[in-house]
Design a protein around this motif. Structure first.
Motif: not given
Lengths: 450, 313
Positions: A385-386, A398-399, A413-414, A441-444
């Motif tokens: 997800f992103a 959120c992270m 987080v980038s 962006i928060l990705s995971g």
């Protein structure tokens, strides 16, 4: 060609324009970017002149046009070689002036230039008179140069700049571009960044990579950025898989930007909308026999769309072209498939059972955590997800929660940083102005939580 | 990756099978690609993991070692692959990769030429972008490297979308058979300007070229070579800045008068859940806030990306 398709490209990767297609017009090397639809009556105001866009139909994308004033008023003429058009590039210079990157005339500087507004001997009336006699834009520029007392004293580079400035005014150029995610995002970011939530093209590209958007994906999207995200995802799917745009409440968000892409009916049919409550309340199909039911994608094109229901569009057809222009838009033809039809109950059930293969959220006005908390369970295990946000803090919070609740791994987080360069012989340097932020962006990756 | 077969796509029902490629995830900076074989074992600092325990488990699951430690098993994606592949050369990372794919306007159905193949990091993402109808033709002058890349693509199930050939494109240019057939060309070569004329021949009108070079002198020469046939020449640098997210606790003045606040060092998220307050009742009125700051060590440069469009004649 393309009549029955109502503006949809006959060939998704066509290199030539057709009547009804959406184009991006780059006026004077990026000074102004305008989206237009090449309908028979379409016209565009450039400077103080109105030009018909008819000459653009059937031309290859990448063609360059110049405004010429003739007896019947201004019109666009195809320029055979756009060689001298690129601003700032060396191609406009004489070859002998660039040997080994060194320029003759380097010894010149601005010591002799006096800013007293008396350098130009031609008056406005003189120029108007030339025009009345039918002088071309290029001829006016030549006249301006020969009547400038300082032109010869300028460095080669500033002579170039001077010519370019005059060319923009007296012989504006129009470059015909095919709208892709890249150009649409760049155009909006430059002129109307707020309409796409300040999402810069490099950040948008990262969202697509991080969420692993590719053929056959079923991508769950929350697009509160005007449709740029939905369009970008649909472009990558190429008519396979689905983009499912979800929204809280009862009204979908506007995804009007999708209309700027020249999507085929096939691709449009893969863009569906549904409320988050109907996704969440869908009957869980866990009891069903997994393998026996038909997959939605790759088989029956239209099956995901409840055709009896009209697309409830949140916005009117009022101004689908975002950049103010005098372009007349052809109304969408009846036979074309509108992007953003409601998702069929069968599709929703299937997604509930199988899970989506990616999740992308760009919802600047929503609480990030509540979105994640609600939508993450719809994402299949091990799927990425992103989340995009213009601000850092909501993503950080959120992270932190995702880590604490152990719902995901590979969390990051980038922020993307993008710098453009001017590359010229002996004058290479980064651009003096750049965008300071393209968003975060928060990705995971979702994990299996037994 | 990129399978049209529903069974091979991620879903709640998908289970790890014999022969599947999984990404063993220890930490964000410790991952490893493993092909699942019933009789095999994975040994790492956490102990021994039996592959047979993995078969039948869902992707994304946590699996235990003989010592009770765990790792996660993830389904491979181009992004994860970039993080785990063996570096036979310097590779492109996600920020550059994403930008290149977008700016080259690669969409399903495109034909893309790439030189050199290198470790196949970008190639994998290009394949994702051209699928299901397009193709990536990638060239490397190094025979062994080309062979290793081919093996990697096979392992990832991407052979339908990628053809690897051994060729010195700087010397020979791209093969004539691709004349006027390429939608985009990507160059990652020590002397990219030598391959520019051939790239121009391969591209369709208005097609896009990208050249990746670490040094500005290379960019300078490439841009000069591009002026003959290309337009819209633009050079960029793109970097990814990552952030550290922590729950930071601050003491505050004037708590219970016991001599001011105690400032505890910020606690690293990973190690401590939110149990601090309960265990440590003596902590003065502290407030805790989740905060983010850029990671102190970061990549400062990867390369310059120069894009250009073939001029329409």
């Amino acid at each position: 060609m393309g009549e029955e398709e109502g503006g949809h490209s006959p060939n998704p990767n066509s290199k030539v324009t057709w009547e009804g297609c959406s184009v991006l017009l780059d006026i004077n090397g990026g000074d102004r970017l305008v989206f237009a639809r090449l309908s028979p009556a379409a016209s565009l105001k450039i400077g103080d002149k109105k030009c018909s866009l008819q000459p653009l139909v059937g031309c290859p994308f990448g063609s360059l046009f110049q405004v010429e004033t003739g007896p019947k008023g201004a019109h666009l003429v195809l320029v055979s070689s756009p060689a001298s058009s690129s601003p700032g590039m060396t191609e406009g210079m004489d070859p002998q002036e660039k040997n080994d990157g060194k320029l003759k005339g380097d010894e010149k500087d601005n010591r002799a230039l006096i800013d007293d507004n008396r350098a130009q001997n031609l008056t406005g009336e003189d120029i108007d008179a030339m025009r009345r006699c039918g002088a071309s834009g290029d001829e006016i520029i030549e006249a301006l140069i020969s009547n400038s007392s300082t032109f010869e004293k300028k460095t080669v580079f500033s002579q170039e700049k001077y010519k370019l400035k005059k060319q923009k005014k007296y012989a504006p150029k129009v470059l015909l571009r095919r709208p892709f995610t890249r150009s649409i995002c760049e155009a909006y970011f430059k002129k109307y960044p707020s309409r796409i939530g300040f999402l810069r093209v490099d950040t948008l590209s990262l969202l697509l990579s991080m969420a692993n958007v590719g053929a056959y994906s079923d991508v769950l999207v929350v697009d509160m950025v005007g449709g740029i995200l939905t369009g970008a995802v649909a472009e990558r799917l190429g008519g396979t898989g689905y983009v499912c745009c979800t929204y809280p409440g009862s009204a979908p968000y506007s995804i009007d930007i999708v209309r700027m892409f020249n999507f085929s009916s096939e691709i449009c049919s893969r863009i569906v909308q549904t409320s988050s409550s109907s996704l969440l309340s869908a009957q869980d199909g866990d009891d069903e026999d997994d393998s026996s039911s038909d997959p939605p994608s790759n088989k029956d094109n239209g099956s995901m769309i409840s055709s009896d229901e009209q697309s409830k569009k949140s916005t009117t057809d009022g101004s689908p072209v975002p950049v103010p222009t005098s372009v007349v838009n052809a109304p969408p033809t009846k036979k074309s498939v509108n992007p953003g039809m409601p998702a069929s109950p069968d599709a929703i059930k299937l997604w509930k059972r199988r899970g989506f293969s990616s999740l992308i959220v760009a919802a600047p006005d929503m609480d990030a955590w509540s979105m994640v908390d609600e939508l993450l369970p719809l994402l299949s295990y091990s799927s990425p997800f992103a989340f995009y946000h213009q601000y850092l803090q909501p993503l950080a919070t959120c992270m932190h929660r995702l880590q604490t609740e152990k719902k995901a791994v590979a969390l990051q987080v980038s922020e993307s940083w993008l710098r453009e360069y001017q590359v010229l012989p002996s004058r290479t340097h980064p651009h003096m102005q750049m965008s300071g932020s393209g968003g975060y962006i928060l990705s995971g990756t979702r994990i299996f939580d037994s | 990756m990129l399978s049209a077969d529903q069974e091979k796509q991620n879903s709640f029902q998908r289970r790890i099978c014999e022969g599947d490629l999984v990404i063993v995830y220890e930490r964000h900076d410790a991952m490893k690609p493993v092909t699942v074989r019933a009789g095999s074992e994975l040994q790492n600092r956490f102990g021994v993991f039996k592959h047979s325990d993995w078969i039948g488990m869902p992707f994304g699951c946590k699996v235990l070692s003989n010592k009770g430690s765990f790792v996660y098993l993830l389904a491979p994606t181009p992004q994860l692959w970039t993080l785990v592949l063996s570096h036979r050369t310097q590779i492109l990372y996600i920020a550059d990769i994403s930008f290149v794919v977008s700016f080259l306007e690669v969409v399903p159905g495109c034909v893309v030429l790439e030189s050199g193949t290198g470790s196949g990091s970008l190639t994998t993402s290009l394949a994702r972008a051209v699928a299901p109808f397009g193709h990536v033709y990638t060239f490397d002058f190094h025979e062994q490297r080309a062979a290793s890349a081919r093996e990697d693509f096979e392992r990832n199930g991407l052979t339908r979308f990628i053809t690897v050939s051994v060729r010195d494109t700087q010397g020979e240019g791209f093969p004539e058979e691709f004349c006027g057939k390429a939608d985009s060309v990507f160059l990652d070569l020590p002397q990219p300007w030598l391959a520019v004329p051939s790239s121009g021949k391969m591209l369709k009108p208005d097609g896009v070229l990208c050249s990746f070079s670490p040094c500005i002198e290379q960019v300078q020469r490439s841009c000069e070579a591009l002026t003959t046939n290309f337009t819209d020449v633009r050079t960029f640098e793109v970097l990814l800045r990552t952030y550290e997210v922590r729950d930071v606790k601050f003491g505050s003045l004037g708590g219970d008068g016991s001599g001011g606040a105690v400032r505890k060092p910020p606690c690293k998220r990973k190690n401590r859940p939110s149990s601090d307050e309960e265990n440590n009742g003596s902590m003065e009125r502290s407030t805790s806030t989740v905060m983010a700051k850029p990671c102190p060590e970061t990549r400062g440069h990867t390369g310059f990306l120069t894009f250009a469009r073939l001029r329409c004649s």
